[in-house]
Design a protein around this motif. Structure first.
Motif, short mmCIF file in Angstrom:
data_model
loop_
_atom_site.label_atom_id
_atom_site.label_comp_id
_atom_site.label_asym_id
_atom_site.label_seq_id
_atom_site.Cartn_x
_atom_site.Cartn_y
_atom_site.Cartn_z
N PHE A 153 67.74 -8.69 61.92
CA PHE A 153 69.04 -8.39 62.51
C PHE A 153 70.19 -8.40 61.49
N ASP A 154 71.12 -7.30 61.89
CA ASP A 154 72.27 -7.19 60.76
C ASP A 154 73.32 -8.48 61.18
N VAL A 155 73.45 -8.72 62.12
CA VAL A 155 74.19 -9.71 62.57
C VAL A 155 73.63 -10.92 63.61
N ILE A 156 73.71 -12.20 63.42
CA ILE A 156 73.26 -13.14 64.26
C ILE A 156 74.39 -13.68 64.72
N VAL A 157 74.75 -13.56 66.18
CA VAL A 157 76.19 -14.47 66.54
C VAL A 157 75.67 -15.62 67.22
N CYS A 158 76.35 -16.68 67.27
CA CYS A 158 76.18 -17.94 67.93
C CYS A 158 77.63 -18.50 68.49
N GLY A 215 66.00 -20.62 61.39
CA GLY A 215 65.61 -19.62 62.05
C GLY A 215 66.43 -18.63 61.97
N PHE A 216 67.69 -18.70 62.09
CA PHE A 216 68.64 -17.51 61.92
C PHE A 216 68.51 -17.05 60.46
N ALA A 217 68.54 -17.79 59.45
CA ALA A 217 68.17 -17.15 57.95
C ALA A 217 66.65 -16.61 58.13
N ARG A 218 65.80 -16.85 58.62
CA ARG A 218 64.37 -16.00 58.74
C ARG A 218 64.71 -14.74 59.28
N HIS A 219 65.65 -14.60 60.39
CA HIS A 219 65.62 -13.57 61.05
C HIS A 219 66.85 -12.48 60.75
N LEU A 220 67.28 -12.96 59.71
CA LEU A 220 68.51 -12.17 59.05
C LEU A 220 68.02 -10.95 58.11
N ALA A 221 68.68 -9.77 58.26
CA ALA A 221 68.55 -8.75 57.23
C ALA A 221 69.00 -9.08 55.67
N PRO A 222 68.24 -8.61 54.90
CA PRO A 222 69.01 -9.19 53.71
C PRO A 222 70.40 -9.05 53.29
N SER A 223 71.19 -8.06 53.88
CA SER A 223 72.55 -8.16 53.57
C SER A 223 73.33 -8.47 55.03
N GLY A 224 72.49 -8.99 55.94
CA GLY A 224 72.93 -9.48 57.26
C GLY A 224 73.84 -10.56 57.22
N ARG A 225 74.56 -10.96 58.25
CA ARG A 225 75.58 -11.94 58.39
C ARG A 225 75.18 -12.94 59.81
N GLY A 238 92.08 -30.01 59.13
CA GLY A 238 92.57 -30.49 60.57
C GLY A 238 92.56 -29.44 61.68
N ALA A 239 92.06 -28.20 61.25
CA ALA A 239 91.68 -27.24 62.21
C ALA A 239 90.59 -27.70 63.45
N ASP A 240 90.95 -27.37 64.68
CA ASP A 240 90.07 -27.89 65.73
C ASP A 240 88.89 -26.92 66.07
N PHE A 241 88.70 -25.65 65.35
CA PHE A 241 87.75 -24.91 65.65
C PHE A 241 87.35 -24.27 64.47
N LEU A 242 86.15 -23.84 64.56
CA LEU A 242 85.66 -23.23 63.40
C LEU A 242 84.81 -21.94 63.67
N VAL A 243 85.09 -20.61 62.99
CA VAL A 243 84.43 -19.71 62.84
C VAL A 243 84.00 -19.52 61.58
N ALA A 244 82.59 -19.73 61.22
CA ALA A 244 82.05 -19.47 60.05
C ALA A 244 81.14 -18.31 59.90
N VAL A 245 81.46 -17.46 58.72
CA VAL A 245 80.57 -16.27 58.45
C VAL A 245 79.64 -16.67 57.42
N LEU A 246 78.44 -16.65 57.67
CA LEU A 246 77.21 -16.88 56.48
C LEU A 246 76.36 -15.84 56.40
N SER A 247 75.62 -15.70 55.18
CA SER A 247 74.90 -14.74 54.64
C SER A 247 73.49 -15.69 54.05
N ARG A 248 72.64 -14.96 53.67
CA ARG A 248 71.41 -15.55 53.02
C ARG A 248 72.09 -16.17 51.54
N ALA A 249 71.67 -17.31 51.29
CA ALA A 249 72.05 -17.80 49.90
C ALA A 249 70.97 -17.09 48.96
N SER A 250 71.79 -16.94 47.74
CA SER A 250 71.13 -15.94 46.64
C SER A 250 70.18 -17.20 45.91
#
Length: 209
Positions: free
Chosen positions: A121-126, A145-155, A197-209
């Protein structure tokens, strides 16, 4: 993907809610149908994800609910698989957003075919506060599970609000243990920066090197 069996599987918070109130899923489906009928914008998450992708990318909509995010991304030209533990929500996704592959399944037991390619998967959105609805003891397993299903350059793109029994710092720690690195943090789906103090988080992650 096969849904997890009741024996030995830890139910999610969402399943506990729907077990206590069997009408909750139908109410949730109708809520978003009503918002769409009113012309309300329900595609902010999907637009952010679409901007990250080339046409024809593979997207996993993790905790897809009734399909509003994955449906938009399918219509934008991407190949979408949606997974949700609630069969009522999956049935609504199939009815309202035909085209993607909608599957009933537990994100803590995610095991999707990848056509011979590890992590396709190029992107996994949750989106939709999904991470706060999984069973707390399975959060790290879900992220792994997200990390396992992610393409090497995916997010992976995860969004949820504060005050839902999942502190942002705890999420960052779980993500790191699951093999994911944080690339970007925002406080909204329309790209406003994340601040203390933000009341919402949108995090973009990738596979750790």
């Amino acid at each position: 993907m096969t849904a997890g069996t009741p024996g030995g599987r830890i139910p999610s918070k969402w399943e506990e809610i729907t077990a206590a109130d069997p009408s909750h899923s139908a109410w949730y489906v109708q809520r978003f149908r009503d918002l769409a009928a009113q012309g309300r914008d329900t595609a902010g998450e999907a637009r952010l994800v679409d901007a990250m992708l080339e046409r024809g990318s593979r997207v996993l909509d993790a905790g897809c609910g009734p399909g509003r995010v994955g449906g938009y991304l399918h219509r934008a030209g991407h190949e979408v698989v949606g997974v949700d533990v609630d069969p009522v929500l999956i049935a609504a996704a199939e009815e309202d957003h035909p085209g993607p592959q909608w599957l009933v399944g537990d994100l803590a037991e995610l095991d999707l075919p990848t056509r011979g390619v590890t992590g396709e998967f190029d992107v996994i959105v949750c989106a939709g506060n999904v991470m706060t609805f999984v069973a707390p003891v399975t959060r790290e397993a879900v992220l792994a599970g997200f990390a396992r299903h992610l393409a090497p350059s995916g997010r992976v793109v995860v969004g949820f609000g504060a005050g839902r029994d999942y502190e942002f710092e705890e999420f960052f720690a779980d993500a790191e243990r699951a093999g994911l690195a944080v690339d970007l943090t925002l406080s909204t789906w329309d790209l406003r920066p994340f601040t203390d103090g933000a009341d919402f988080l949108v995090a973009v992650l990738s596979r750790a090197s």
